[in-house]
Scaffold this motif. Structure first.
Motif, PDB file in Angstrom:
ATOM      1  N   THR A   1      -7.110  80.705  64.337  1.00  0.00           N
ATOM      2  CA  THR A   1      -5.768  81.300  64.325  1.00  0.00           C
ATOM      3  C   THR A   1      -4.825  80.408  63.521  1.00  0.00           C
ATOM      4  OG1 THR A   1      -6.178  82.281  66.485  1.00  0.00           O
ATOM      5  CG2 THR A   1      -3.882  82.166  65.762  1.00  0.00           C
ATOM      6  N   LEU A   2      -4.253  80.967  62.462  1.00  0.00           N
ATOM      7  CA  LEU A   2      -3.296  80.232  61.621  1.00  0.00           C
ATOM      8  C   LEU A   2      -1.876  80.592  62.042  1.00  0.00           C
ATOM      9  CD1 LEU A   2      -5.115  80.970  58.244  1.00  0.00           C
ATOM     10  CD2 LEU A   2      -5.131  78.783  59.472  1.00  0.00           C
ATOM     11  N   GLY A   3      -0.917  79.757  61.645  1.00  0.00           N
ATOM     12  CA  GLY A   3       0.485  79.996  61.989  1.00  0.00           C
ATOM     13  C   GLY A   3       1.101  81.083  61.132  1.00  0.00           C
ATOM     14  N   ILE A   4       2.038  81.830  61.720  1.00  0.00           N
ATOM     15  CA  ILE A   4       2.763  82.857  60.962  1.00  0.00           C
ATOM     16  C   ILE A   4       3.823  82.194  60.077  1.00  0.00           C
ATOM     17  CG2 ILE A   4       2.443  84.610  62.762  1.00  0.00           C
ATOM     18  CD1 ILE A   4       5.438  84.077  63.517  1.00  0.00           C
ATOM     19  N   GLY A   5       4.293  82.916  59.088  1.00  0.00           N
ATOM     20  CA  GLY A   5       5.465  82.470  58.343  1.00  0.00           C
ATOM     21  C   GLY A   5       6.675  82.634  59.236  1.00  0.00           C
TER      22      GLY A   5
ATOM     23  N   ARG B   1       1.065  79.275  57.943  1.00  0.00           N
ATOM     24  CA  ARG B   1       1.193  77.820  58.141  1.00  0.00           C
ATOM     25  C   ARG B   1      -0.079  77.270  58.770  1.00  0.00           C
ATOM     26  NH1 ARG B   1       6.162  77.213  61.875  1.00  0.00           N
ATOM     27  NH2 ARG B   1       5.257  79.165  62.632  1.00  0.00           N
ATOM     28  N   PHE B   2      -0.400  76.055  58.351  1.00  0.00           N
ATOM     29  CA  PHE B   2      -1.416  75.272  59.039  1.00  0.00           C
ATOM     30  C   PHE B   2      -0.699  74.371  60.045  1.00  0.00           C
ATOM     31  CE2 PHE B   2      -3.717  75.404  54.781  1.00  0.00           C
ATOM     32  CZ  PHE B   2      -4.736  76.235  55.204  1.00  0.00           C
ATOM     33  N   GLY B   3      -1.121  74.442  61.317  1.00  0.00           N
ATOM     34  CA  GLY B   3      -0.672  73.439  62.282  1.00  0.00           C
ATOM     35  C   GLY B   3      -1.746  72.382  62.363  1.00  0.00           C
TER      36      GLY B   3
ATOM     37  N   ALA C   1      -4.815  76.879  65.209  1.00  0.00           N
ATOM     38  CA  ALA C   1      -4.257  75.954  64.218  1.00  0.00           C
ATOM     39  C   ALA C   1      -2.826  76.351  63.871  1.00  0.00           C
ATOM     40  CB  ALA C   1      -5.137  75.926  62.976  1.00  0.00           C
ATOM     41  N   ILE C   2      -1.997  76.536  64.898  1.00  0.00           N
ATOM     42  CA  ILE C   2      -0.589  76.865  64.703  1.00  0.00           C
ATOM     43  C   ILE C   2       0.225  75.623  65.069  1.00  0.00           C
ATOM     44  CG2 ILE C   2      -1.087  79.278  65.266  1.00  0.00           C
ATOM     45  CD1 ILE C   2       0.449  78.919  67.900  1.00  0.00           C
ATOM     46  N   PRO C   3       1.449  75.537  64.549  1.00  0.00           N
ATOM     47  CA  PRO C   3       2.239  74.320  64.808  1.00  0.00           C
ATOM     48  C   PRO C   3       2.907  74.335  66.185  1.00  0.00           C
ATOM     49  CG  PRO C   3       3.383  75.720  63.258  1.00  0.00           C
ATOM     50  CD  PRO C   3       2.094  76.415  63.553  1.00  0.00           C
ATOM     51  N   GLY C   4       2.154  74.412  67.201  1.00  0.00           N
ATOM     52  CA  GLY C   4       2.618  74.341  68.569  1.00  0.00           C
ATOM     53  C   GLY C   4       2.648  75.696  69.224  1.00  0.00           C
ATOM     54  N   PRO C   5       2.044  75.852  70.433  1.00  0.00           N
ATOM     55  CA  PRO C   5       1.327  74.781  71.110  1.00  0.00           C
ATOM     56  C   PRO C   5       0.095  74.345  70.326  1.00  0.00           C
ATOM     57  CG  PRO C   5       0.934  76.882  72.220  1.00  0.00           C
ATOM     58  CD  PRO C   5       1.988  77.118  71.196  1.00  0.00           C
ATOM     59  N   SER C   6      -0.215  73.062  70.479  1.00  0.00           N
ATOM     60  CA  SER C   6      -1.324  72.487  69.716  1.00  0.00           C
ATOM     61  C   SER C   6      -2.582  72.479  70.590  1.00  0.00           C
ATOM     62  CB  SER C   6      -0.949  71.074  69.275  1.00  0.00           C
ATOM     63  OG  SER C   6      -0.781  70.252  70.411  1.00  0.00           O
TER      64      SER C   6
ATOM     65  N   ARG D   1       6.882  66.263  52.523  1.00  0.00           N
ATOM     66  CA  ARG D   1       6.050  67.118  53.381  1.00  0.00           C
ATOM     67  C   ARG D   1       5.738  66.454  54.718  1.00  0.00           C
ATOM     68  NH1 ARG D   1       1.533  68.109  48.812  1.00  0.00           N
ATOM     69  NH2 ARG D   1       2.736  69.461  47.394  1.00  0.00           N
ATOM     70  N   SER D   2       5.698  67.279  55.748  1.00  0.00           N
ATOM     71  CA  SER D   2       5.285  66.852  57.090  1.00  0.00           C
ATOM     72  C   SER D   2       3.792  66.536  57.116  1.00  0.00           C
ATOM     73  CB  SER D   2       5.581  68.002  58.050  1.00  0.00           C
ATOM     74  OG  SER D   2       4.706  67.994  59.147  1.00  0.00           O
ATOM     75  N   HIS D   3       3.407  65.639  58.031  1.00  0.00           N
ATOM     76  CA  HIS D   3       1.981  65.381  58.266  1.00  0.00           C
ATOM     77  C   HIS D   3       1.449  66.207  59.441  1.00  0.00           C
ATOM     78  CE1 HIS D   3       2.359  61.135  56.274  1.00  0.00           C
ATOM     79  NE2 HIS D   3       2.388  62.126  55.403  1.00  0.00           N
ATOM     80  N   ALA D   4       2.290  67.081  60.000  1.00  0.00           N
ATOM     81  CA  ALA D   4       1.918  67.814  61.216  1.00  0.00           C
ATOM     82  C   ALA D   4       1.788  69.318  60.989  1.00  0.00           C
ATOM     83  CB  ALA D   4       2.965  67.569  62.310  1.00  0.00           C
ATOM     84  N   VAL D   5       2.453  69.808  59.956  1.00  0.00           N
ATOM     85  CA  VAL D   5       2.471  71.254  59.687  1.00  0.00           C
ATOM     86  C   VAL D   5       2.633  71.441  58.171  1.00  0.00           C
ATOM     87  CG1 VAL D   5       4.955  71.286  60.263  1.00  0.00           C
ATOM     88  CG2 VAL D   5       3.703  73.438  60.134  1.00  0.00           C
ATOM     89  N   THR D   6       1.954  72.452  57.622  1.00  0.00           N
ATOM     90  CA  THR D   6       2.070  72.746  56.189  1.00  0.00           C
ATOM     91  C   THR D   6       2.335  74.236  56.025  1.00  0.00           C
ATOM     92  OG1 THR D   6       0.532  70.948  55.652  1.00  0.00           O
ATOM     93  CG2 THR D   6       0.895  72.613  53.959  1.00  0.00           C
ATOM     94  N   SER D   7       3.432  74.562  55.341  1.00  0.00           N
ATOM     95  CA  SER D   7       3.806  75.960  55.098  1.00  0.00           C
ATOM     96  C   SER D   7       3.339  76.378  53.713  1.00  0.00           C
ATOM     97  CB  SER D   7       5.327  76.123  55.193  1.00  0.00           C
ATOM     98  OG  SER D   7       5.762  75.726  56.471  1.00  0.00           O
ATOM     99  N   LEU D   8       2.728  77.551  53.666  1.00  0.00           N
ATOM    100  CA  LEU D   8       2.149  78.042  52.418  1.00  0.00           C
ATOM    101  C   LEU D   8       2.730  79.389  52.035  1.00  0.00           C
ATOM    102  CD1 LEU D   8       0.021  75.927  51.679  1.00  0.00           C
ATOM    103  CD2 LEU D   8      -0.369  76.470  54.064  1.00  0.00           C
TER     104      LEU D   8
END
Ligand SMILES: *Cc1c(COP(=O)(O)O)cnc(C)c1O
Length: 400
Positions: free
Chosen positions: A333-337, A353-355, A11-16, A305-312
């Motif tokens: 697997t979540l996205g790194i900051g 981040r959530f991808g 669940a990272i913002p690319g590769p999806s 906010r994007s509909h594809a990725v959310t940064s927390l």
């Protein structure tokens, strides 16, 4: 106890996440690149790509990633000594300007920080101040994948028009294409770049440059364009090999064919709506968790906010410990900051981040959110109660 065996979720913002149908389409022997099926597939692939970009104009495909099409797009319209205005709402705006600088292009960067989209009033001011029209292009990132800020591209076009500025509007849609509404022609975008491994659901390896007549006129006035990056021979060539300045990305074309079929069978409007509802579910959970403790959405205003990725933001060291926990214990697997480092947090340990781009559905997102909530509990990270219920309510109602 590790419970990570089973199908994992990246669940990272690319590769999806890649659809099985895309992988199956790619699992084949190499086709003949001189005649036959592959050559016949090109016109419809280009047509269906342009339908995703909402453009009637031209498209060139490059073997490469997002960085490749950053360079490809620039190489066709700017040269050493030219000047561009760059709008930066995170890491990727700076990344594109670094590519331009390396080509000898002077970059004036409008910095909007890491928590805001482009401020159109400031863009208009900068354009109005440029009386001699020294900016040859404005470089904007639709969705900055590091901050998850979404900029209003139509409003940036309006700022160009209201100031009568002649600069090209060039937009990076690498994170947003096939996820967030984007209308290349209606919004007056002259050049748009995208890549295949995000909303288009294909493994990394091909990128796209879409360009209109105005951009091609600028291309025509260039003193010299690198033979490899030149978009002209790649567009409507007589010989198939010219599409790619060499061997075609054979398997990616099969994967892309299937991905485009999936997008157009679902309907692009429906694809956008699915991303929107799933994003709202993620925000509802995140806003609930944020009611207590360190949890915070990086972008406060929902329309930004994007509909594809959310940064927390979750505070040091919770971002990293949560990511470790979800991956090792649960197979998520979540996205790194990214690009969020500060002196106090040099490794961006307070971010994740959530991808949620491309091949994602409600059960994946609900599973992801429930896993994160479980991690918050397991790690003793204080948070508001009821995040998953809030997400479920959005999906049950689906009226966002
Ligand atoms: C992913 C991304 C890039 C870079 O793409 P690469 O394929 O990693 O080179 C550039 N811009 C945005 C907005 C992105 O999301």
């Amino acid at each position: 106890m590790d419970l990570n065996q089973g199908r994992t979720y990246l669940a990272i913002p690319g590769p999806s996440v890649m659809p099985d149908a895309v992988l199956r389409a790619m699992h084949r022997a190499s086709p003949n690149i001189y005649e036959g099926e592959l050559i016949g597939m090109m016109p419809d692939i280009l047509r269906d790509l342009k339908r995703v970009a909402r453009t009637q104009h031209e498209a060139a495909i490059y073997i490469g990633n997002g960085h490749a099409v950053w360079e490809a797009s620039l190489a066709n319209v700017v040269e050493e000594g030219d000047k561009v205005l760059v709008l930066a709402s995170g890491w990727f705006g700076h990344g594109w300007s670094d590519m331009a600088r390396a080509l000898g292009v002077e970059c004036e960067v409008l910095e909007f920080g890491r928590r805001q989209p482009a401020d159109v009033a400031r863009v208009a001011e900068a354009l109005a101040a440029d009386k001699s029209h020294s900016f040859k292009a404005v470089l904007a990132v639709h969705v900055d994948t590091s901050s998850s800020a979404k900029s209003d591209i139509a409003a940036i076009r309006a700022a160009l028009d209201s100031t009568g500025h002649s600069a090209l509007l060039m937009v990076d849609c690498i994170a947003s294409l096939g996820c967030d509404r984007f209308e290349m022609d209606d919004w007056g975008v002259d050049v748009m770049v995208a890549a295949c491994q995000k909303g288009l659901m294909v493994p990394a390896g091909v990128g796209f440059v879409f360009y209109n007549d105005k951009a091609d006129r600028v291309r025509g006035e260039m003193r010299r364009v690198s033979k490899y990056w030149d978009w002209r021979p790649r567009t409507n060539p007589e010989i198939f090999a010219l599409h790619f300045c060499g061997t075609a990305p054979t398997h990616h074309l099969y994967g892309l064919r299937t991905a485009l079929d999936m997008i157009h069978e679902e309907g692009l409007e429906n694809v956008w709506k699915r991303h929107k509802i799933l994003a709202h579910a993620i925000w509802a959970a995140s806003e609930t968790w944020a009611m207590q403790g360190p949890f915070e959405l990086n972008i406060t205003e929902p329309t930004h906010r994007s509909h594809a990725v959310t940064s927390l933001r979750i505070g040091v060291p919770h971002g990293t410990s949560l990511r470790r926990w979800t991956q090792e214990t649960a197979g998520l697997t979540l996205g790194i900051g990214l690009g969020m480092a500060t002196e106090e947090d040099p490794q961006s340990d307070g971010f994740f981040r959530f991808g949620h781009m491309g091949h994602v559905n409600a059960q994946m997102i609900l599973g992801m959110l429930a896993t994160v909530q479980t991690g918050l509990v397991a790690l003793g990270i204080p948070h508001g109660v009821g995040g998953v219920d809030a997400a479920a309510a959005v999906i049950a109602g689906s009226d966002v």
